[in-house]
Design a protein around this motif. Sequence first.
Motif, PDB file in Angstrom:
ATOM      1  N   SER A  58       0.839  -1.188   0.000  1.00  0.00           N
ATOM      2  CA  SER A  58       0.000   0.000   0.000  1.00  0.00           C
ATOM      3  C   SER A  58       0.881   1.247   0.000  1.00  0.00           C
ATOM      4  O   SER A  58       1.798   1.372   0.804  1.00  0.00           O
ATOM      5  N   ASP A  60       1.177   5.675  -0.696  1.00  0.00           N
ATOM      6  CA  ASP A  60       0.548   6.974  -0.895  1.00  0.00           C
ATOM      7  C   ASP A  60       0.627   7.354  -2.382  1.00  0.00           C
ATOM      8  O   ASP A  60       1.637   7.080  -3.032  1.00  0.00           O
ATOM      9  N   LYS A 149       7.218  10.470   0.247  1.00  0.00           N
ATOM     10  CA  LYS A 149       6.153  11.238  -0.408  1.00  0.00           C
ATOM     11  C   LYS A 149       6.585  12.604  -0.924  1.00  0.00           C
ATOM     12  O   LYS A 149       7.541  13.186  -0.407  1.00  0.00           O
TER      13      LYS A 149
ATOM     14  N   PRO B  56      -4.414   5.683   0.008  1.00  0.00           N
ATOM     15  CA  PRO B  56      -3.337   4.830  -0.490  1.00  0.00           C
ATOM     16  C   PRO B  56      -3.794   3.917  -1.625  1.00  0.00           C
ATOM     17  O   PRO B  56      -4.978   3.565  -1.734  1.00  0.00           O
TER      18      PRO B  56
END
Lengths: 354, 354
Positions: A58, A60, A149, B56
């Motif tokens: 998973s 972002d 990120k 996500p």
Amino acid sequence: MSTIVNDIEVIKANHTKIHDIDFNNLKFGHVFSDHMLECDYKDGKWHTPKVVPYAPISLDPSAKIFHYGQSIFEGMKAYKDEDDNILLFRPLDNFKRLNISAKRLAIPELPEAFFMDGLKTLLKVDSDWIPKKEGSSLYIRPFIFATGKGFHASPADEYKFIISTAPSGAYFAGKVKVLIEEKYSRSANGGVGFAKAGGNYAGQFYPTQLAVKKGYQQVIWTDDNTHEYIEEAGAMNIFVRINDTLITGPTSDRILDGITRKSIIELAKTEGIPVEVRKITVSEVVEAAKNGTLKEMFGAGTAAVISPIAGFGYKNEDFDLPELENTFASSLKKRITDIQTNKAEDPFGWRYKV
Amino acid sequence: MSTIVNDIEVIKANHTKIHDIDFNNLKFGHVFSDHMLECDYKDGKWHTPKVVPYAPISLDPSAKIFHYGQSIFEGMKAYKDEDDNILLFRPLDNFKRLNISAKRLAIPELPEAFFMDGLKTLLKVDSDWIPKKEGSSLYIRPFIFATGKGFHASPADEYKFIISTAPSGAYFAGKVKVLIEEKYSRSANGGVGFAKAGGNYAGQFYPTQLAVKKGYQQVIWTDDNTHEYIEEAGAMNIFVRINDTLITGPTSDRILDGITRKSIIELAKTEGIPVEVRKITVSEVVEAAKNGTLKEMFGAGTAAVISPIAGFGYKNEDFDLPELENTFASSLKKRITDIQTNKAEDPFGWRYKV
Ligand SMILES: Cc1ncc(COP(=O)(O)O)c(C=O)c1O
Ligand SMILES: Cc1ncc(COP(=O)(O)O)c(C=O)c1O
């Protein structure tokens, strides 16, 4: 429930997928073993890896892997011998190359123990997934990608290292025809061609599709400046046999330093085959094809092992290679796979028992 | 609960993060709006996009984005004028360039309506996220990456297209010093340099880190063959002012065809500034710096708008640019941002009201 193997925590999958797999009809890299190794870089360091069930990751939407291509990988194989020993081939060379790639892609280098102990533990946990059929093996894919990120073109602050494995058959079905490229290129001087960086592969897909439409399976890349020198193929280094001499181009910052390539160079020498490591021009290969001195061409890489090339295209002309009885390709392939699978002595110390 | 806006289904987030954001102190691309556009390619076609909560993404470890770098992106900005109209700048050019990148990276091209209607719907849903402060804007990041599975170096069969947005301040804090690169390169002839492909950016990080250590913020890339020609910066095209002439290099298969660059060329012409689009050698820039005819250098790109360059390094020498009163950079920056934010007439038809 978790156990500890080689200092590595192992969290077992609840059920195995192994009974769904037809080990007699394996494609390449298509089905994945029950577990994977997972290791995270955050707060400025790599944290101890774990073996966990193979499961989705998973991320972002702003994870830098999606935007700035910060990813590298390796390709290895595990084999089982008659006594069910798990065998690798020069694994430390893959580890070192992973870190060479890491440095060029501004990815933090990985500690050797996390790679080697993690890999060994994973292989023990999933040892039933290693095919024993000749020509099959457990393909091993270590890879690192940016999970940090942000929409800012700068290195990420977090990464994930994973090793996943896939029981696999042959990479190519049958002989391979290649197109010598005149327009597109794989890599730049001063670029990332010597690294196993994800972006190097995506850039090859479109020119390869064009070649496939013309009836070839692979592209042979040439230098981006003159297109006069043979470099390498998509996932293989290239060897050319002119008369009885085996020739391969030198590695450079544009060309991957293949482990199969350098093993073949050493093997050929011990077999008494004259080997030249020097630049190869397209025109000398075309010339040799025309005057009959071009005896063989083959690709060399972990996935494809040694792949004989049946013919090549260049400037709208097709050149077929002769069909010889005893080729360098077949004898070298037998020697290397016999060493890999413990069917022959290994005077080089390449085989690695897990 | 879902609603339909512009034929696009909208699934609203349960709560908004907007009150956590300090709109007076925005970094660049650091915080993300409540929603994103999501659109999948599978079974041979792109399926209708949806606006969904920013969340996500779950991917198989063998998804090709992790291994073969199949990813492309765009960068755009949305502004709000006095009357709260939502404004874009030449959005169709970004859409077209996305598909140019897609083709080169063997990614299936996206239908225009999915891009434009999707984007407009997303901006309406998250219109409160568009900053009104001067120098701030809503940065828009459309991107596509390979979700299809398998350890085989070939194009994926599944992809995801996402648009995510981030309220953003300035890209650079203060003036920029650049290093003209002599060794590393960004792109190859016949490569993917003209595409906004993820891999192009990762390859720049390490050489940029080396430059940062020497006290520069950015690298100016030169051609990979001779390093004698100025190409572009990491995320900006480059302009040089010698005496009163503005010069920028021609685009090529190594250089991104920047929308800011081409807008500046047109704007400068209407301002009566002589503009030359031709190759720029490093030696002429060094020469001009030495004899005082080099008046300005600046980078041009959506993220950085127009970024004046304060000085450059080359072969261990540093060259400072003069500090002029009225620069081309500042007058062109004012003109372009006034058009973008509806503070001035737009004779070109560049502004796009959502
Ligand atoms: C571009 C490229 N060249 C050559 C090779 C062969 O290298 P090796 O023999 O180490 O597998 C590979 C594959 O690993 C590759 O990706
Ligand atoms: C490599 C590169 N050059 C130039 C630019 C400037 O292009 P544009 O003005 O379209 O944003 C960008 C950024 O978008 C870029 O990534």
